[in-house]
Design an enzyme around this catalytic site. Structure first.
Site: not given
Length: 470
Positions: A441, A445
């Site tokens: 992450h 995104d």
């Protein structure tokens, strides 16, 4: 008297474990004769000797860990003068920073009374015509002959100066198969172990069917029965006697270190999607012909994954934590998780972005064979930028995978099976599979990860249209 020290195996490796000796005390060897298989944190490699002569001593039993620079074997000169192996075709050594010195590259070796080539001595008769002497330069050729129980003394080399090359051994194997009407083709994989079966259930979190990798994408199933020792003690917590204790191999130590680092450093997230792969299966079948099997299913999948990575390069890079930078690669080295007898390995197709689908297929087949034979190079095991895992070949649908650090994403493909699916408002039986993407992450995104996954899924569902845009 010469002592062969464990050479620098590259990649910062400082030790190796002796898996098995390929020679014994008293054997007469030539330059480049394989003397041992050793296991490092990267792979299992076959060590060829830089010296010729009689084996005087083996320094260590199988299972012994030897530091770099420490003795492996001691070789004595059988006739008072060393002889050298013919080197015109190159030594074929597989080690980084190690090979036969330049002085062995010319001149003919003296014929010893016997030359060890693998499991047993292969006597060489005196006054044999030069093209009958088993001049085998490549360790790969020697291993192929040894594993297939081909007597090199019975072959006539087709290479320069009577050199026995790989095709000579393969032709001998093929001739024997034709004689015995053996149905399996030379060089073919066992049923179910071809490129489509290159995916593997790896080492995920407890209770999961996750995918992991060693440092540089190498794993192992442990030391095995040979390294197991009876424990006998009773565990205080459970009250049960211990069945056995198995020492961690170099592979397993690397797996532990890498997966622990992956879990500790990477804030991972997972997204998945069900995919109608009916058209992909149909495309695969349409590429078959009577004379050409066409690219395999995994090669088609790889083609679309590579295209997706070029479109979404955030998933094809790494995190430079020291400089606090997100790095993206200009090109794709596609890692492919493969289960072998020695454990999970993840070799990579270097420059996958520059290959055609047929080129990908050929390289996948080559890597699969090398993985099965334990002959992957360190470069092949360390250069991956993204991992594709076909765990569906093990009959499972999904995976809570572990990212192959320092990569930032891994894509898993589940089994393809018949399931009910709605097509144009009507219920139909279709070929369904599940794609799951685990990503770091820090590099993107969820929107970017989902867009990549959707791109690959759409290509699976409409492969002809996807190929038109590539």
């Amino acid at each position: 008297m010469n002592t062969f020290l464990l050479p620098d195996l590259g990649e910062g490796l400082t030790e190796a474990e002796i898996v098995r000796w390929l020679v014994k005390v008293g054997d007469v060897i030539a330059v480049d004769t394989p003397i041992a298989e050793v296991e490092t944190a990267k792979s299992i490699v076959e060590l060829p000797s830089p010296y010729a002569g009689v084996i005087e001593e083996l320094h260590g039993e199988p299972g012994t860990t030897v530091p770099v620079g420490k003795p492996l074997i001691t070789v004595g000169d059988p006739d008072g003068a060393a002889y050298r192996q013919e080197e015109r075709a190159g030594s074929g050594n597989v080690l980084v920073g190690y090979g036969t010195d330049a002085s062995t590259s010319s001149g003919r070796r003296r014929k010893p009374r016997s030359v060890v080539s693998g499991k047993k001595s292969a006597p060489v008769a005196e006054n044999v015509p030069e093209n009958k002497v088993p001049l085998v330069v490549s360790p790969v050729v020697r291993r192929l002959a040894r594993d297939a129980e081909v007597d090199l003394r019975e072959l006539t080399g087709s290479g320069e100066g009577g050199l026995i090359v790989r095709r000579d051994v393969e032709e001998a194997i093929a001739a024997r198969l034709r004689t015995t009407q053996e149905p399996e083709l030379v060089g073919s994989a066992p049923a179910g172990s071809g490129p489509v079966a290159a995916g593997a259930v790896g080492f995920g979190a407890a209770g999961s069917a996750g995918v992991g990798s060693g440092a540089a994408g190498a794993g192992a199933a442990g030391a095995g029965a040979a390294g197991a020792v009876a424990a006998g003690a009773v565990a205080a917590r459970t009250g049960l006697p211990e069945l056995r204790r198995v020492p961690m191999s170099g592979f397993r130590k690397a797996v532990v270190a890498t997966l622990s680092r992956s879990r500790a450093e990477i804030p991972e997230a997972t997204t998945w999607v069900d995919v109608d792969a009916t058209a992909l299966i149909e495309l695969r079948e349409s590429l078959r012909s009577a004379t050409d099997s066409g690219p395999g299913l995994l090669a088609l999948m790889a083609r679309f994954v590579v295209a997706g990575l070029l479109k979404y390069p955030e998933l094809n890079g790494y995190v430079d934590t020291e400089r606090e930078e997100l790095v993206q690669y200009d090109g794709v080295n596609l890692g492919l998780a493969a289960q072998t007898d020695r454990g999970l390995v993840v070799p990579a197709v270097a420059g996958a972005h520059a290959l055609t689908t047929r080129g990908l297929d050929a390289e996948i087949r080559r890597l699969t064979g090398s993985a099965r034979d334990g002959r992957l190079t360190q470069q092949e095991l360390t250069c991956g930028t993204f991992t594709l895992n076909n765990y569906g070949s093990f009959g499972v649908d999904g995976s809570a995978a572990i990212i192959n650090h320092p990569q930032v994403a891994i894509l898993g493909v589940g089994r393809i099976i018949d399931r009910p699916w709605v097509v144009d408002g009507e219920l139909a039986i279709r070929k369904l599979t599940q794609l799951s993407l685990v990503f770091d992450h820090r590099v993107c995104d969820g929107g970017t990860a989902a867009a990549f996954l959707r791109f690959v899924a759409d290509a699976f569902e409409n492969p002809a249209s996807a190929f038109a845009d590539l």
